[in-house]
Design a protein around this motif. Sequence first.
Motif, mmCIF file in Angstrom:
data_model
loop_
_atom_site.group_PDB
_atom_site.id
_atom_site.type_symbol
_atom_site.label_atom_id
_atom_site.label_comp_id
_atom_site.label_asym_id
_atom_site.label_seq_id
_atom_site.Cartn_x
_atom_site.Cartn_y
_atom_site.Cartn_z
ATOM 1 N N ALA A 51 18.899 -8.990 20.813
ATOM 2 C CA ALA A 51 19.502 -10.318 20.920
ATOM 3 C C ALA A 51 20.408 -10.413 22.143
ATOM 4 O O ALA A 51 20.536 -11.481 22.742
ATOM 5 N N ALA A 52 20.996 -9.288 22.528
ATOM 6 C CA ALA A 52 21.894 -9.264 23.682
ATOM 7 C C ALA A 52 21.119 -9.215 24.999
ATOM 8 O O ALA A 52 21.715 -9.247 26.058
ATOM 9 N N GLY A 53 19.793 -9.098 24.906
ATOM 10 C CA GLY A 53 18.998 -9.122 26.130
ATOM 11 C C GLY A 53 18.205 -7.872 26.396
ATOM 12 O O GLY A 53 17.348 -7.856 27.268
ATOM 13 N N GLY A 54 18.455 -6.805 25.660
ATOM 14 C CA GLY A 54 17.697 -5.576 25.844
ATOM 15 C C GLY A 54 16.618 -5.463 24.792
ATOM 16 O O GLY A 54 16.559 -6.242 23.852
ATOM 17 N N GLN A 55 15.714 -4.515 24.982
ATOM 18 C CA GLN A 55 14.673 -4.278 23.991
ATOM 19 C C GLN A 55 14.497 -2.783 23.796
ATOM 20 O O GLN A 55 13.557 -2.188 24.297
ATOM 21 N N PRO A 56 15.428 -2.158 23.077
ATOM 22 C CA PRO A 56 15.349 -0.709 22.900
ATOM 23 C C PRO A 56 14.146 -0.316 22.049
ATOM 24 O O PRO A 56 13.803 -0.980 21.090
ATOM 25 N N ASP A 57 13.493 0.766 22.445
ATOM 26 C CA ASP A 57 12.365 1.289 21.689
ATOM 27 C C ASP A 57 12.798 2.311 20.658
ATOM 28 O O ASP A 57 12.109 2.548 19.686
ATOM 29 N N SER A 58 13.945 2.944 20.903
ATOM 30 C CA SER A 58 14.397 3.994 20.001
ATOM 31 C C SER A 58 15.915 3.935 19.873
ATOM 32 O O SER A 58 16.599 3.368 20.719
ATOM 33 N N PRO A 59 16.463 4.553 18.811
ATOM 34 C CA PRO A 59 17.909 4.543 18.608
ATOM 35 C C PRO A 59 18.671 5.154 19.777
ATOM 36 O O PRO A 59 19.790 4.774 20.043
ATOM 37 N N GLU A 60 18.056 6.109 20.500
ATOM 38 C CA GLU A 60 18.748 6.747 21.608
ATOM 39 C C GLU A 60 19.076 5.749 22.714
ATOM 40 O O GLU A 60 20.037 5.903 23.438
ATOM 41 N N GLN A 61 18.271 4.698 22.861
ATOM 42 C CA GLN A 61 18.524 3.705 23.889
ATOM 43 C C GLN A 61 19.633 2.742 23.488
ATOM 44 O O GLN A 61 20.114 1.984 24.302
ATOM 45 N N ILE A 62 20.038 2.776 22.240
ATOM 46 C CA ILE A 62 21.084 1.892 21.744
ATOM 47 C C ILE A 62 22.462 2.437 22.102
ATOM 48 O O ILE A 62 23.418 1.699 22.207
ATOM 49 N N GLU A 63 22.556 3.726 22.322
ATOM 50 C CA GLU A 63 23.833 4.393 22.546
ATOM 51 C C GLU A 63 24.659 3.676 23.610
ATOM 52 O O GLU A 63 24.176 3.339 24.672
ATOM 53 N N VAL A 64 25.934 3.452 23.311
ATOM 54 C CA VAL A 64 26.862 2.816 24.234
ATOM 55 C C VAL A 64 27.843 3.880 24.693
ATOM 56 O O VAL A 64 28.369 4.637 23.879
ATOM 57 N N GLN A 65 28.086 3.948 25.980
ATOM 58 C CA GLN A 65 29.014 4.939 26.504
ATOM 59 C C GLN A 65 30.438 4.584 26.090
ATOM 60 O O GLN A 65 30.874 3.450 26.248
ATOM 61 N N ALA A 66 31.140 5.563 25.557
ATOM 62 C CA ALA A 66 32.536 5.348 25.187
ATOM 63 C C ALA A 66 33.396 5.456 26.444
ATOM 64 O O ALA A 66 33.058 6.151 27.389
ATOM 65 N N ASP A 67 34.501 4.768 26.437
ATOM 66 C CA ASP A 67 35.465 4.801 27.533
ATOM 67 C C ASP A 67 36.555 5.777 27.107
ATOM 68 O O ASP A 67 37.360 5.463 26.231
ATOM 69 N N TYR A 68 36.563 6.976 27.701
ATOM 70 C CA TYR A 68 37.509 8.008 27.292
ATOM 71 C C TYR A 68 38.767 7.960 28.136
ATOM 72 O O TYR A 68 38.718 7.668 29.330
ATOM 73 N N ILE A 69 39.905 8.232 27.474
ATOM 74 C CA ILE A 69 41.196 8.276 28.154
ATOM 75 C C ILE A 69 41.886 9.589 27.804
ATOM 76 O O ILE A 69 41.532 10.261 26.835
ATOM 77 N N SER A 70 42.892 9.939 28.603
ATOM 78 C CA SER A 70 43.646 11.177 28.370
ATOM 79 C C SER A 70 44.602 11.007 27.194
ATOM 80 O O SER A 70 44.912 9.891 26.770
ATOM 81 N N CYS A 71 45.092 12.133 26.703
ATOM 82 C CA CYS A 71 46.054 12.092 25.600
ATOM 83 C C CYS A 71 47.360 11.440 26.032
ATOM 84 O O CYS A 71 47.997 10.742 25.238
ATOM 85 N N SER A 72 47.744 11.614 27.292
ATOM 86 C CA SER A 72 48.991 10.991 27.741
ATOM 87 C C SER A 72 48.860 9.467 27.772
ATOM 88 O O SER A 72 49.788 8.759 27.378
ATOM 89 N N GLU A 73 47.697 8.964 28.219
ATOM 90 C CA GLU A 73 47.494 7.517 28.215
ATOM 91 C C GLU A 73 47.440 6.989 26.780
ATOM 92 O O GLU A 73 48.016 5.948 26.467
ATOM 93 N N ALA A 74 46.770 7.719 25.897
ATOM 94 C CA ALA A 74 46.696 7.317 24.497
ATOM 95 C C ALA A 74 48.084 7.322 23.863
ATOM 96 O O ALA A 74 48.433 6.421 23.089
ATOM 97 N N ALA A 75 48.895 8.321 24.205
ATOM 98 C CA ALA A 75 50.255 8.405 23.655
ATOM 99 C C ALA A 75 51.088 7.202 24.078
ATOM 100 O O ALA A 75 51.857 6.660 23.274
ATOM 101 N N SER A 76 50.919 6.754 25.320
ATOM 102 C CA SER A 76 51.696 5.591 25.756
ATOM 103 C C SER A 76 51.226 4.322 25.045
ATOM 104 O O SER A 76 52.039 3.453 24.726
ATOM 105 N N ILE A 77 49.931 4.209 24.763
ATOM 106 C CA ILE A 77 49.415 3.051 24.024
ATOM 107 C C ILE A 77 49.927 3.057 22.591
ATOM 108 O O ILE A 77 50.321 2.024 22.049
ATOM 109 N N LEU A 78 49.942 4.244 21.982
ATOM 110 C CA LEU A 78 50.323 4.365 20.571
ATOM 111 C C LEU A 78 51.827 4.496 20.356
ATOM 112 O O LEU A 78 52.301 4.370 19.228
#
Length: 122
Positions: A51-78
């Motif tokens: 529906a979003a415009g893609g046509q994945p053939d398998s679950p592996e193509q559905i995978e979305v890359q996570a946006d990773y941050i450092s523990c120090s950045e996470a600590a400032s957010i939290l």
Amino acid sequence: MITVVDRAILLSGRNLEVIVYAVRVAQRDRARNGLPRSRDLDQLAAAVAQAAGGQPDSPEQIEVQADYISCSEAASILGCSERSVRRWAPGLGGQLVGGRWLVDRQAVVEHAAGQTRMEESS
């Protein structure tokens, strides 16, 4: 945009990405708990991705890359110490890379939002 029509929900834009992300998190948690992949979740993610415009053939193509941050950045957010973030890292979608924890930004933001709601309700 989210629109509720009778017993159906119409999603568009960023909300479609959020659904795919939620399915990815659910499948990852199933794997961590020793459960097999859910075919229902794979079908949901495939339908949303299509529906979003893609046509994945398998679950592996559905995978979305996570946006990773450092523990120090996470600590400032939290608003906590880096040590606390390292302790919570596995539950925040964290990965140990080169001896350092990297955590999923979306999980940290959601955790911070949950903390805010808890403080407001007490």
